[in-house]
Scaffold this motif. Structure first.
Motif, short mmCIF file in Angstrom:
data_model
loop_
_atom_site.label_atom_id
_atom_site.label_comp_id
_atom_site.label_asym_id
_atom_site.label_seq_id
_atom_site.Cartn_x
_atom_site.Cartn_y
_atom_site.Cartn_z
N ILE A 161 24.93 27.90 76.10
CA ILE A 161 24.35 29.36 75.78
C ILE A 161 24.65 29.79 74.48
N LYS A 162 25.92 29.41 74.00
CA LYS A 162 26.37 29.66 72.62
C LYS A 162 27.04 28.34 72.12
N GLU A 163 26.85 27.86 71.10
CA GLU A 163 27.50 26.57 70.76
C GLU A 163 27.44 26.56 69.22
N GLY A 164 29.02 26.35 68.61
CA GLY A 164 29.14 26.11 67.11
C GLY A 164 28.23 24.87 66.72
N PHE A 165 28.70 23.87 67.23
CA PHE A 165 28.02 22.40 67.09
C PHE A 165 27.85 21.73 68.28
N GLY A 166 29.01 21.53 69.06
CA GLY A 166 28.74 20.87 70.30
C GLY A 166 29.01 19.44 70.19
N LEU A 167 30.11 18.88 69.83
CA LEU A 167 30.53 17.47 69.63
C LEU A 167 30.08 16.62 70.70
N THR A 168 30.04 17.07 72.08
CA THR A 168 29.54 16.26 73.33
C THR A 168 28.41 15.99 73.09
N VAL A 169 27.56 16.58 72.58
CA VAL A 169 26.10 16.16 72.43
C VAL A 169 26.11 14.89 71.43
N SER A 170 26.84 14.98 70.39
CA SER A 170 26.73 13.44 69.58
C SER A 170 27.28 12.57 70.18
#
Ligand code: UDP
Length: 446
Positions: free
Chosen positions: A326-335
């Protein structure tokens, strides 16, 4: 404290095979321009979370290029991390920070006076924990060095622009830096500091992301009691309220209620661990276990920080990767998920929309219901899921690999060291490469 247990410098040749000659040549050219410059990275923890993940690859890569680089980690007691976690939450829009906490912050910062190396030329300070170190730097050192504040947090404008004491303090500290770097233009504050947009990146050759054998993947599933013959939906993240693991469980329960074939029902895997700078994770993990109600198909893992291969295997074994932040600086886990050829269902916040193009390589979601709907749709349409996954992998190859990240960081350093930025006190929103929601339209500068 200097980090000395880093992986050895990698072979550039291996990266060349993944990203092509052109990108490596660009890196070598920048390296020439910066030869002799000593880099230093400073953060608050050796492991756990995205910053440590990035630095673990970034430093050896710079060494492989022939640049002198060191990594220093703050020394701090749990009381400091209680304060900085509250501060982190505050910056992401959650109340709870009290002015009395500021003294604890400075106490620890004073103990870390001297962490900025005398010999370093370009110092990157990551996130709010070590931000105040700049206060201890003598004026001539501040003039000689170039200091960059690297923000990995999704800054909530209301928090940082408010009249609160802490909001003012953060801004005052950041404005002493020569430049700041943010992951996304979406939360760029209008402060008087030259600001760059550089999205983070993953290392395709790290233990977390390199190819694995099917045997290892299956063995990892077995180890954690996950059925290899049933669909697996996975979220990897620290147990943190902003990652919304309870929301993921609720979405999974909706999915299970609506699945037509119960016998082959899907499974949910929450992979998390404890960052030593995150005192709240125990509480969140307890709430997660309660929400799961011992559901036999919800697997909740609490892994030690040195589990990159296992995380890699579990991501690869999944049909869908979720990152319902619900907040995310970037989210490395997505990449990480996209790189493994998986469609990603993720929160439409912070740096996530840079990575997930809704309906193309995954779905952006805002509610539990939407998350459940998208998961069901992907489970019912495995061909589409596969197509999205392969688009995602190529998108990451082009935009979110270590090589691009290093190129951008060195570009920023080059701008600072070789004098292209002269005006302090003006916001320069420079955008070294593609990467915004305008990416697809080919925009180069904001
Ligand atoms: N991670 C990990 N173990 C865990 C949870 C997360 O190694 O138990 C890794 C994850 O694979 C990713 C990083 O930590 O590489 C988290 O980065 P992200 O940007 O997603 O989130 P952050 O924790 O920085 O908010």
């Amino acid at each position: 404290m200097k980090v000395t247990d880093l992986p050895p410098p990698p072979s550039l040749q291996e990266y060349r095979t993944i990203v092509g000659d052109e990108k490596i040549a660009a890196l070598e050219e920048l390296t020439d321009r910066l030869s002799g410059v000593a880099f230093q990275e400073i953060n608050s923890t050796r492991s756990g979370g995205g910053v440590a993940e990035i630095l673990n690859s970034y430093i050896p890569f710079l060494t492989a290029l022939g640049l002198k680089t060191t990594w220093s980690v703050m020394e701090a007691e749990p009381a400091f991390f209680e304060v900085t976690k509250t501060l982190h939450n505050f910056l992401q829009g959650k109340d709870g920070f009290s002015p009395s906490m500021i003294e604890t912050y400075w106490e620890t910062l004073r103990k870390n006076d001297g962490l900025i190396d005398e010999e370093s030329d370009v110092v990157t300070v990551h996130d709010p924990q070590p931000l105040g170190l700049i206060e201890f730097l003598a004026r001539d050192e501040l003039m000689r060095k170039r200091l960059i504040w690297r923000c990995h947090v999704q800054l909530e404008t209301l928090s940082v622009d408010s009249v609160s004491e802490i909001g003012r303090l953060i801004r005052k500290l950041v404005e002493q830096y020569h430049a700041s770097i943010f992951s996304s233009f979406q939360y760029l504050p209008l402060w008087h500091v030259p600001s760059f947009i550089v999205p983070p990146f993953i290392d395709p050759l790290s233990e977390k992301n390199r190819d694995l054998s099917e045997t290892e993947i299956t063995a990892t599933l077995e180890k954690y009691g996950v059925d290899p013959d049933r669909p697996l939906i996975t979220q990897v993240s620290r147990y943190d309220i902003f990652k919304d693991p309870v929301g993921v469980i609720q979405a999974f329960k909706h999915v299970r209620e609506r699945e037509s074939c119960r016998k082959k029902g899907c499974q949910l895997l929450l992979v998390g661990g404890r960052a030593c700078d995150d005192p709240e994770c125990f509480l969140v993990l307890r709430n997660v276990r309660q929400a799961a109600e011992e559901h036999p198909d919800i697997h909740i893992l609490d892994l030690p920080p040195d589990s990159p291969r296992e995380i890699n295997a579990l991501q690869r074994a999944s049909q869908i990767i979720v990152q319902k932040s619900i907040k995310e600086g970037f989210g490395l886990t997505v990449s990480e998920g996209l790189w493994k050829g998986k469609p990603v269902v993720a929160g439409d916040v912070g740096g996530i929309p840079l990575q997930v193009k809704d309906g193309w390589n995954g779905y952006l979601v805002s509610t539990v219901q939407e998350t459940a709907d998208r998961i069901i749709y992907l489970l019912k349409n495995p061909d589409l899921a596969e197509t999205m996954g392969s688009r995602g992998r190529e998108f990451v190859r082009e935009n979110f690999l270590l090589t691009r990240g290093v190129l951008d960081h060195l570009t920023v350093a080059d701008q600072l060291v070789n004098g292209k930025i002269t005006a302090r006190g003006s916001v320069i929103c420079y955008h070294p490469r593609v990467m915004t929601s305008d990416t697809v339209n080919g925009a180069e500068y904001l």
